[in-house]
Design an enzyme around this catalytic site. Structure first.
Site, PDB file in Angstrom:
ATOM      1  N   ASP A  99       0.854  -1.186   0.000  1.00 20.56           N
ATOM      2  CA  ASP A  99       0.000   0.000   0.000  1.00 20.56           C
ATOM      3  C   ASP A  99       0.891   1.238   0.000  1.00 20.56           C
ATOM      4  OD1 ASP A  99      -3.055   0.855   0.760  1.00 20.56           O
ATOM      5  OD2 ASP A  99      -1.602   2.243   1.638  1.00 20.56           O
ATOM      6  N   ASP A 144      -4.805   2.273  -4.124  1.00 22.69           N
ATOM      7  CA  ASP A 144      -3.335   2.193  -4.088  1.00 22.69           C
ATOM      8  C   ASP A 144      -2.872   0.865  -3.512  1.00 22.69           C
ATOM      9  OD1 ASP A 144      -4.373   2.828  -1.587  1.00 22.69           O
ATOM     10  OD2 ASP A 144      -2.557   3.860  -0.948  1.00 22.69           O
TER      11      ASP A 144
END
Length: 761
Positions: free
Chosen positions: A369, A412
């Site tokens: 992430d 993301d």
């Protein structure tokens, strides 16, 4: 000037359109009417096969046919969805035109002509399909309201007032019709305002009143996308309900009153919503029919259809290439071109199956992430955020080996599958390459931006049960990396699980502790006389944002995180309190309250005693209660559950077998478990009008329950046609949204009048 050839074609077309618009409804049309209509059509387009098809309980019903191949008819499926798929797959290149008709007796119009006449033929058949749909919609306007409304004779007068206004739809403009409706609702419900609004992504269209000065932000607060809502603003109580035309959102109906609506008012509002939706649908169909009856529009439509036929030929040649592209798109992220969640999960399932079967060196999953990605998006814009995601994907891909896989889950979040890699030693080469590649800044918006990532690592082991568990472990490890300061790697361990974070499990636990899990109650009636005989308790979750969640949205989560027993105890206690409140007001001797429980409560004498203790503490007689258990759950419990069921029945509590017929039910369960009620799964109810098999199952269950002295309750009644069919089958009891949606406890009290007299056993 020479005549336009389209105009020459349109004159006979226009005459046929006028004939179609005057065609009688299917219920009144004779075979001679159909023969005359299709004879007229054949004057313009040669017709080889003709069929007007419906679907009954015994399979396809041909309302009209001419020259249909018997082999073709025999190959058609006998129920949905196979029948629709077969009809819609008929080849236009062979001259077939197939058009669906909105729900009614006639469901499909199928005609085979010459391929070169496709444009004209489709235009005429579209007009005929719309005419038949108009007749179906008009017939549905005359359907009666919920049988519960009939308990009060005054409502018949109110309904007639509304229907009298709706019958003016053909002669009044829409605004004038809604003005009449607004005035009538002021008299009937005491409303202060009526609004009809359509919510768009960026703006609100005010359909009535057309010049509405209302605050758009307030209106958005009042409206939920899919569910009816009620809110109090100032001194007014607002009710909002969405209207859908042919399964698509159309608008929201809003009403303002000085007092909250009562139970009968809610039922009346539901009736009004149905009638208004049908009226709008009928108006839409009639507007489309008017467009057919215009020479200019007919010419334009005919030209468009001919152009569409030319495009179709080109599209057919490109079909194979398009199919390959669709398959790629379905398995890849559109922004980065990387594999998506579906492809990743398929890959992981294969890897897990191979590991569990053959052992050897396992594999590892890395959950990655981007740190502070929202800040990058906010400061540099979403275009630069997308650029970062694409470049990050390329850098990560360059760090992997041939048999590894990189996928983007969304936002993301990326997941890396490392083949033949276990533990820190096996994964460190790849992790070191990733860290090294990300040390170089990214060029975004003309400047260099340093980006860091948090990574969670989880390796498969002999204890791993499935892929979801492994991904969850990697996800927990990634969150632990963020809590530890970001820009680091964390390998999964027990400590990751012990850290608290705002998970769905935590949200549900907080809601339970804060009393935001509450019971709603759905009426159960005796079908032969619409008499209320009981209520089923249905849990609802009120979120902090005020949204009301159905049990289907959170009961599986409660089962997964071991909150289900506490949730059941809470609902049982609140239901007993509500029952104790009802009895003095209702003047009833006894009636039944059915509470859904998980099978875990039957696991031991202690769990049974916990249920009985709640009933005793709340001072409720157990004979008012029915405990509902799912048959699939019972089959997974310990053998001693039969003893537990007998103990509950000895206390006066009756037992119901819920969702019977949902796919795993066995008739032996009716003999194996000591039960009093059997509830037909709502899936059978939804399909029975078009599935002879499902109808036969309900009929068989009715006979079996009658012979075994069990009470049969049919769930999921959502239309008058379903109710009528169940009454014809002589099914004793039923429930569903057509009769009444689940209601809060205060709205049930008016339904518990003295005429409802069900004596508990």
């Amino acid at each position: 000037m020479s005549a336009n050839p389209l105009d020459q074609d349109a004159h006979p077309l226009l005459a046929l359109v006028s004939s179609i618009l005057a065609f009688p409804p299917p219920e009144q049309a004779s075979r001679a009417d159909y023969h005359q209509l299709f004879d007229d059509l054949e004057q313009l387009c040669p017709l080889h096969q003709i069929g007007l098809l419906g679907l009954g309980t015994q399979g396809p019903v041909w309302l009209f046919e001419r020259n249909l191949d018997p082999m073709f008819k025999g190959q058609l499926g006998r129920e949905e969805p196979a029948l629709s798929e077969q009809l819609m797959a008929l080849d236009a290149e062979l001259g077939w035109c197939v058009l669906p008709i909105s729900e009614g007796r006639a469901r499909w119009l199928l005609v085979q002509g010459d391929p070169q006449d496709q444009a004209s033929l489709r235009l005429l058949l579209e007009c005929l399909a719309k005419r038949l749909a108009e007749a179906n919609a008009h017939a549905r306007l005359a359907e009666p309201a919920s049988p519960l409304i009939g308990r009060d004779p005054a409502w018949q007068h109110k309904i007639e007032q509304i229907n009298r206004i709706l019958r003016l739809a053909n002669s009044l403009p829409t605004q004038a019709l809604l003005t009449q409706l607004d005035a009538a609702l002021q008299r009937i419900l005491g409303t202060h305002q009526l609004r009809l609004v359509r919510l768009g992504r960026s703006e609100i269209s005010h359909l009535y009143p057309s010049q509405d000065p209302g605050d758009d932000d307030v209106i958005r607060q009042l409206c939920h996308e899919t569910n009816p809502t009620e809110r109090e603003l100032g001194s007014q109580h607002w009710c909002s309900t969405p209207l859908r035309l042919q399964q698509h959102y159309f608008a929201h109906l809003l009403l303002a009153t000085s007092e909250p609506l009562g139970t009968d008012d809610r039922l009346f509002l539901d009736f009004l919503r149905n009638q208004l939706t049908l009226l709008l649908e009928l108006g839409q169909i009639r507007q489309q029919l008017n467009e057919f009856n215009s020479p200019d529009r007919l010419n334009h439509r005919l030209q468009l259809l001919r152009q569409a036929n030319l495009r179709l030929q080109k599209q057919l040649r490109q079909h194979q290439e398009l199919e390959r592209k669709l398959q790629f798109d379905a398995l890849h992220d559109p922004l980065t071109g990387l594999p998506n969640r579906s492809l990743l999960m398929n890959h992981l399932h294969h890897a897990m199956s191979h590991y569990q079967r053959h052992g050897g060196v396992g594999f590892t999953v890395i959950f990655l992430d981007i740190d502070h990605f929202k800040q990058i998006n906010d400061e540099l814009g979403h275009n630069n955020g997308d650029l970062l995601l694409r470049e990050l994907g390329r850098r990560l891909q360059s760090c992997l080996r041939q048999n590894d896989l990189l996928a983007r889950l969304g936002g993301d979040e990326f997941v890396i599958y490392l083949d033949n890699s276990m533990g820190e030693e096996g994964t460190s080469p790849v992790l070191n390459r990733i860290i090294s590649r990300l040390d170089y800044p990214f060029r975004l918006a003309g400047k260099e931006v340093t980006v860091t990532v948090s990574m969670g690592v989880a390796s498969v082991s002999e204890q791993s049960q499935d892929v979801s568990e492994l991904l969850h472990q990697a996800d927990l490890a990634m969150y632990q990396a963020k809590r530890n300061g970001r820009a680091r790697v964390v390998h999964y361990s027990v400590e990751c699980m012990e850290q608290a974070w705002s998970s769905p499990e935590a949200l549900l636990s907080n809601a339970l502790a804060e009393g935001r899990i509450i019971p709603y109650f759905q009426p159960v009636i005796r079908l032969e006389d619409n008499c209320l005989v009981g209520l089923e308790v249905m849990a609802r979750w009120i979120t902090r944002e005020g949204e009301l969640k159905d049990a289907f949205d959170f009961i599986p989560l409660a089962e997964q995180c071991d909150l289900i027993e506490a949730l059941d105890h809470k609902i049982l206690r609140q239901s007993c309190q509500q029952l104790r409140h009802w009895l003095p007001q209702a003047g009833l001797r006894k009636f039944k309250l059915a509470v859904n429980l998980c099978g875990q409560h039957l696991a031991s004498p202690a769990t049974i005693q916990a249920l009985l203790a709640i009933i005793e503490e709340e001072g409720v007689c157990p004979s008012y209660l029915i405990f509902e258990f799912n048959e699939r759950e019972l089959s997974r419990q310990h053998a001693d559950i039969i003893t537990s069921l007998h103990e509950l029945r000895a206390k006066g509590i009756q037992i119901s077998l819920d969702d019977f017929g949902s796919g795993f039910s066995s008739l032996s369960a009716l003999f194996h478990y000591p039960v009093d009620y059997v509830k037909v799964d709502d899936g059978l109810t939804h399909r029975m009008l078009h599935s002879p098999k499902d109808l036969a199952l309900i009929r068989a269950m009715r006979d079996i329950c009658r012979d075994l002295d069990l009470s049969l309750v049919v769930e999921g009644i959502e239309s008058q046609a379903q109710l009528r069919q169940l009454i014809e089958l002589a099914c004793p009891f039923g429930q569903g949204r057509y009769i009444s949606p689940p209601l809060p406890g205060n709205d049930i009290t008016p339904l518990l009048g003295p005429e409802t007299n069900l004596e508990a056993d």
